[in-house]
Write a protein that holds these residues in place. Structure first.
Motif, PDB file in Angstrom:
ATOM      1  N   VAL A 132     -12.389   5.929  10.299  1.00  0.00           N
ATOM      2  CA  VAL A 132     -13.537   5.454   9.462  1.00  0.00           C
ATOM      3  C   VAL A 132     -14.711   5.572  10.344  1.00  0.00           C
ATOM      4  N   SER A 133     -16.109   6.157   9.796  1.00  0.00           N
ATOM      5  CA  SER A 133     -17.185   6.407  10.545  1.00  0.00           C
ATOM      6  C   SER A 133     -18.271   5.238  10.220  1.00  0.00           C
ATOM      7  N   GLN A 134     -18.012   4.254   9.208  1.00  0.00           N
ATOM      8  CA  GLN A 134     -19.128   3.557   8.747  1.00  0.00           C
ATOM      9  C   GLN A 134     -18.886   2.135   9.678  1.00  0.00           C
ATOM     10  N   PRO A 135     -20.031   1.442   9.909  1.00  0.00           N
ATOM     11  CA  PRO A 135     -19.614   0.162  10.657  1.00  0.00           C
ATOM     12  C   PRO A 135     -19.266  -1.035   9.798  1.00  0.00           C
ATOM     13  N   LEU A 136     -18.653  -1.903  10.509  1.00  0.00           N
ATOM     14  CA  LEU A 136     -18.326  -3.119   9.942  1.00  0.00           C
ATOM     15  C   LEU A 136     -19.438  -3.725   8.931  1.00  0.00           C
ATOM     16  N   CYS A 137     -18.921  -4.244   7.772  1.00  0.00           N
ATOM     17  CA  CYS A 137     -19.832  -4.895   6.616  1.00  0.00           C
ATOM     18  C   CYS A 137     -20.471  -6.183   7.383  1.00  0.00           C
ATOM     19  N   SER A 138     -21.757  -6.512   6.792  1.00  0.00           N
ATOM     20  CA  SER A 138     -22.476  -7.675   7.638  1.00  0.00           C
ATOM     21  C   SER A 138     -21.725  -9.014   7.440  1.00  0.00           C
ATOM     22  N   CYS A 165       0.286  -3.799   4.834  1.00  0.00           N
ATOM     23  CA  CYS A 165      -1.100  -3.489   4.624  1.00  0.00           C
ATOM     24  C   CYS A 165      -1.827  -3.579   5.872  1.00  0.00           C
ATOM     25  N   SER A 166      -3.035  -3.043   5.827  1.00  0.00           N
ATOM     26  CA  SER A 166      -4.012  -3.006   6.803  1.00  0.00           C
ATOM     27  C   SER A 166      -5.370  -3.072   6.608  1.00  0.00           C
ATOM     28  N   LEU A 167      -6.296  -3.714   7.169  1.00  0.00           N
ATOM     29  CA  LEU A 167      -7.771  -3.630   6.675  1.00  0.00           C
ATOM     30  C   LEU A 167      -8.502  -2.476   7.474  1.00  0.00           C
ATOM     31  N   SER A 168      -7.689  -1.561   7.973  1.00  0.00           N
ATOM     32  CA  SER A 168      -8.148  -0.445   8.872  1.00  0.00           C
ATOM     33  C   SER A 168      -8.981   0.607   7.769  1.00  0.00           C
ATOM     34  N   LYS A 169      -8.496   1.027   6.930  1.00  0.00           N
ATOM     35  CA  LYS A 169      -9.132   1.833   5.893  1.00  0.00           C
ATOM     36  C   LYS A 169      -9.786   0.944   4.998  1.00  0.00           C
ATOM     37  N   THR A 170      -9.270  -0.150   4.511  1.00  0.00           N
ATOM     38  CA  THR A 170     -10.014  -0.845   3.484  1.00  0.00           C
ATOM     39  C   THR A 170     -11.473  -1.547   3.893  1.00  0.00           C
ATOM     40  N   ALA A 171     -11.482  -1.973   5.245  1.00  0.00           N
ATOM     41  CA  ALA A 171     -12.595  -2.655   5.668  1.00  0.00           C
ATOM     42  C   ALA A 171     -13.173  -2.240   6.872  1.00  0.00           C
ATOM     43  N   THR A 220     -17.598  -6.923  -2.000  1.00  0.00           N
ATOM     44  CA  THR A 220     -18.733  -6.118  -2.657  1.00  0.00           C
ATOM     45  C   THR A 220     -19.179  -5.065  -1.705  1.00  0.00           C
ATOM     46  N   GLN A 221     -19.383  -5.596  -0.310  1.00  0.00           N
ATOM     47  CA  GLN A 221     -19.804  -4.860   0.768  1.00  0.00           C
ATOM     48  C   GLN A 221     -18.795  -3.809   1.304  1.00  0.00           C
ATOM     49  N   THR A 222     -17.378  -3.925   1.366  1.00  0.00           N
ATOM     50  CA  THR A 222     -16.326  -3.110   1.650  1.00  0.00           C
ATOM     51  C   THR A 222     -16.054  -2.192   0.585  1.00  0.00           C
ATOM     52  N   LYS A 223     -16.271  -2.448  -0.678  1.00  0.00           N
ATOM     53  CA  LYS A 223     -16.406  -1.456  -1.901  1.00  0.00           C
ATOM     54  C   LYS A 223     -17.196  -0.407  -1.973  1.00  0.00           C
ATOM     55  N   ALA A 224     -18.623  -0.999  -1.414  1.00  0.00           N
ATOM     56  CA  ALA A 224     -19.544  -0.207  -1.373  1.00  0.00           C
ATOM     57  C   ALA A 224     -19.326   0.815  -0.136  1.00  0.00           C
ATOM     58  N   CYS A 225     -18.938   0.552   0.840  1.00  0.00           N
ATOM     59  CA  CYS A 225     -18.451   1.483   1.798  1.00  0.00           C
ATOM     60  C   CYS A 225     -17.289   2.337   1.487  1.00  0.00           C
ATOM     61  N   ILE A 226     -16.475   1.771   0.774  1.00  0.00           N
ATOM     62  CA  ILE A 226     -15.321   2.967   0.264  1.00  0.00           C
ATOM     63  C   ILE A 226     -15.946   3.808  -0.707  1.00  0.00           C
ATOM     64  N   GLY A 227     -17.147   3.371  -1.403  1.00  0.00           N
ATOM     65  CA  GLY A 227     -17.864   4.336  -2.449  1.00  0.00           C
ATOM     66  C   GLY A 227     -18.384   5.508  -1.517  1.00  0.00           C
ATOM     67  N   ILE A 228     -18.751   5.214  -0.140  1.00  0.00           N
ATOM     68  CA  ILE A 228     -19.316   6.422   0.438  1.00  0.00           C
ATOM     69  C   ILE A 228     -18.234   7.438   0.953  1.00  0.00           C
TER      70      ILE A 228
END
Ligand code: MLT
Length: 394
Positions: free
Chosen positions: A44-50, A234-240, A296-304
């Motif tokens: 992943v390239s995006q930082p962890l969500c707030s 399952c993993s939070l690696s790609k989800t979050a 909400t925030q992790t879904k926005a990141c997946i949207g990217i």
């Protein structure tokens, strides 16, 4: 006398992503200052969500406080995290008890470790092209592999084969590397097959959060009968975005038994012996992923990442190269130009376009002739890569 595990000699020289990292490092050394566009390993390239960052800070403060400090945690994970995972399944109508959730440090660790539950003579069925950790972990464990080629004609989601029944079945949906998703009917066929054979499905759901078509199953436990023949990893690696943070979970239903033994009970025995679990900080971060803000925030990141996929897909449209994936998965599986092998195409992309991809052959022989692009890069790099690909291949 000491004898080493002889099965290491059956492995390829180095693990796929290590080989690519090494090739990339050598290229970068020979081309100092040149920018590489990295679309190889699915990192992943995006930082962890707030919501996650706030939970991590708060957890650090807990560990600094006499009243709130935590030493060893409850076996198999913090109840709040296990409950959050179970509730997450519940939102999709899947009934999972919190006690059936085992907290882990990620799917890749678990996919190998779980082999401890099975006698070495039980062969493992692996569809190829496959995530290489399935093959390598199975080889290291000295277990026989029954290979099932997944073909383009069947959308890379084959039905169970005839012939020798496996003990274990690795299924990955959405699939790494092809991006294929098993339909409900196909998963039902696998559940029926495993049940009839007394086999156990190891269902890798690491990419479930990328499924956008609501009729597609995101968990094997959406299929009737799966609780008696499947384990989900399952993993939070790609989800979050936890590739560097490390947190995952494994679901073993209490009904899952073989030869009168409960696999759930055996896994408690295994984990309590072999690990003291995952750190308090990370489990608190995991709870935040499943909070309303975290979702909400992790879904926005997946949207990217999904936008990246669309950018790449539209670049590929004009090239004449066949591709699949990208819609319900963060990978595009693209056929190489006529007569070009996957490692040769990898080298061309690296040398001519400064793009790192993953050669299909690295996922097994049936991956030859394809290359995989990860859509986890940052959007600017992805647009640049898409532009270069369209120009070069168009
Ligand atoms: C991949 O690129 O296939 C994955 O990122 C590797 C992994 O999850 O370990």
């Amino acid at each position: 006398m000491l004898k080493l595990n002889p099965h290491y000699a059956e492995l390829k020289d180095s693990y796929l992503f290590r080989r690519i990292a090494e090739k990339t490092r050598l290229w970068q050394e020979a081309h100092p200052g040149e920018k590489l566009l990295r679309m190889g390993i699915g990192d992943v390239s995006q930082p962890l969500c707030s919501a996650v960052i706030e939970a991590l800070h708060a957890a650090v403060e807990d560990q600094a406080s006499m009243e709130r400090f935590h030493g060893y945690l409850p076996e198999n994970g913090l109840p709040e995290f296990r409950e959050a995972v179970a509730a997450h399944y519940g939102t999709r109508g899947v009934r999972i008890e919190a006690e059936e959730v085992f907290v882990s440090s990620g799917a890749s660790d678990e996919l190998g470790d779980i082999l401890d539950l099975f006698a070495p003579e039980s062969p493992a069925l692996i569809m190829e092209p496959a995530y290489p950790a399935y093959v390598d972990a199975t080889v290291i464990a000295g277990r026989r592999i029954l290979r099932l080629p997944a073909r383009r004609e069947e959308d890379f989601a084959p039905l169970p084969p005839e012939g020798e029944a496996p003990g274990l079945i690795y299924l990955c949906s959405p699939n790494n590397p092809t991006g294929a998703v098993f339909s409900r009917e196909k998963l039902r066929a696998w559940v029926d097959y495993a049940s009839a054979a007394g086999a156990v499905i190891l269902f890798d759901a690491a990419y479930e959060a990328f499924i956008e078509e609501p009729e597609l199953p995101r968990s094997i436990f959406e299929i009737e009968g799966a609780r008696r023949c499947a384990i989900e990893i399952c993993s939070l690696s790609k989800t979050a975005g936890f590739t560097g943070t490390r947190l995952g979970y494994t679901v073993i239903p209490k009904e899952l038994e073989r030869g009168g033994s409960s696999l759930h009970a055996m896994w408690i025995r295994n984990r309590t012996t072999k690990t003291n679990g995952v750190s308090y900080l990370l489990q608190k971060a995991g709870i935040a992923v499943f909070s309303p803000e975290g979702q909400t925030q992790t879904k926005a990141c997946i949207g990217i990442y999904k936008q990246n996929a669309r950018t790449l897909m539209s670049a590929l449209e004009g090239t004449g190269l066949w591709y699949c994936g990208g819609k319900n998965a963060p990978y595009l599986w693209v056929s190489c130009p006529e007569g070009v092998g996957s490692w040769a195409f990898f080298d061309r992309l690296l040398n001519d376009l400064h793009i790192v991809a993953t050669p299909g052959e690295g996922f097994g022989e049936s991956g030859e002739g394809y290359i995989r692009f990860s859509t986890f890069g940052n959007p600017g790099d992805t647009e640049e890569a898409a532009g270069r690909l369209a120009k070069y291949l168009g």
